[in-house]
Write an enzyme that holds these catalytic residues in place. Structure first.
Site, PDB file in Angstrom:
ATOM      1  N   CYS A 183       0.995  -1.099  -0.022  1.00 24.19           N
ATOM      2  CA  CYS A 183      -0.256  -0.084  -0.083  1.00 24.19           C
ATOM      3  C   CYS A 183       1.054   1.247  -0.124  1.00 24.19           C
ATOM      4  O   CYS A 183       1.668   1.572  -0.902  1.00 24.19           O
ATOM      5  CB  CYS A 183      -1.031   0.102   1.178  1.00 24.19           C
ATOM      6  SG  CYS A 183      -2.409   1.188   0.931  1.00 24.19           S
ATOM      7  N   HIS A 239      -3.996  -4.721  -0.466  1.00 24.56           N
ATOM      8  CA  HIS A 239      -3.348  -5.329   0.848  1.00 24.56           C
ATOM      9  C   HIS A 239      -3.458  -6.885   0.924  1.00 24.56           C
ATOM     10  O   HIS A 239      -4.688  -7.479   1.036  1.00 24.56           O
ATOM     11  CB  HIS A 239      -4.136  -4.790   1.911  1.00 24.56           C
ATOM     12  CG  HIS A 239      -3.991  -3.377   2.430  1.00 24.56           C
ATOM     13  ND1 HIS A 239      -3.205  -3.083   3.485  1.00 24.56           N
ATOM     14  CD2 HIS A 239      -4.661  -2.260   1.816  1.00 24.56           C
ATOM     15  CE1 HIS A 239      -3.205  -1.834   3.532  1.00 24.56           C
ATOM     16  NE2 HIS A 239      -3.874  -1.346   2.685  1.00 24.56           N
ATOM     17  N   GLU A 243      -2.417  -9.090   3.026  1.00 25.84           N
ATOM     18  CA  GLU A 243      -3.057  -9.645   4.150  1.00 25.84           C
ATOM     19  C   GLU A 243      -4.407  -9.556   4.535  1.00 25.84           C
ATOM     20  O   GLU A 243      -4.857 -10.047   5.396  1.00 25.84           O
ATOM     21  CB  GLU A 243      -2.066  -8.766   5.416  1.00 25.84           C
ATOM     22  CG  GLU A 243      -2.678  -7.537   5.756  1.00 25.84           C
ATOM     23  CD  GLU A 243      -2.052  -6.507   4.797  1.00 25.84           C
ATOM     24  OE1 GLU A 243      -2.638  -5.064   5.187  1.00 25.84           O
ATOM     25  OE2 GLU A 243      -1.654  -6.673   3.641  1.00 25.84           O
TER      26      GLU A 243
END
Length: 211
Positions: free
Chosen positions: A86, A189, A191
């Site tokens: 990001c 992202h 994750e």
């Protein structure tokens, strides 16, 4: 099983590192260290540069911790693999026009510009988007037909096509990922991107293991 790697998630107070740490611990048994300590970064086999917030603040935080010169050495000279996430991806570029003009790390040619997708598209861009892979890379291996990832951002990386590893469409086509040798950055992202995100993080580990 081979040697355990040490992957350092750089904690410079510009993002929630907990979810990234949990994601790596979910997919591997390597040592995952959250730190801004110079010795930990020197001892790392690979680095993760996360980031949430303002570009100028992020660069200031890196400078305050004397990390810019250290990261230049570890990434540019020693060629350690690094993954920017990001805002962390945006910092890899030369500069940003977020809130004025601000210099970045300058590892990948390009600038960070505000998304101009059209009046009907909301900014910040928040939600799931499919990506279109532009580079043949181990990093993208194993993704299925639905290559969707979770994005949260108002700015994007504008750089030469030779560094654009993936794009996404949001009114217009924007950069989703960049790659230059040992340097990879993703605007989304991983994750927070469930199965597809885990695939990419595993692939990053493969790149490190093969380095």
């Amino acid at each position: 099983m081979g040697k355990k790697l040490t992957i350092v998630i750089i904690d410079y107070r510009m993002g929630n590192v907990k979810s990234i740490t949990n994601a790596f611990k979910h997919i591997c048994d390597h040592h995952i260290v959250v730190s801004a300590d110079s010795q930990n970064i020197k001892n790392a086999d690979a680095l993760i540069l996360p980031g949430v917030g303002a570009y100028c603040d992020a660069m200031e935080h890196l400078k305050e911790r004397d990390l810019v010169g250290l990261l230049n050495t570890e990434v540019l000279e020693k060629k350690k693999n690094i993954l920017g996430i990001c805002l962390g991806m945006q910092l890899l570029l030369n500069s940003s026009r977020e809130g004025g003009f601000h210099n970045g790390l300058g590892w990948i040619e390009g600038t960070v510009e505000r998304i101009d997708a059209g009046a009907e598209y909301r900014i910040p861009h928040v939600g799931w988007n499919d990506i279109d892979i532009k580079k043949d890379s181990v990093f993208f291996e194993g993704l299925g037909k639905d290559k969707n990832f979770y994005f949260v951002h108002s700015y994007y990386a504008k750089c030469p096509g030779k560094y654009i590893a993936a794009t996404f469409d949001y009114g217009k086509t924007f950069t989703a990922a960049v790659q230059k040798e040992n340097i990879i950055g993703v605007q989304f992202h991983p994750e927070k991107s469930q199965k597809n995100g885990f695939i990419l993080l595993r692939n990053f580990i493969k790149l490190v293991e093969g380095a």
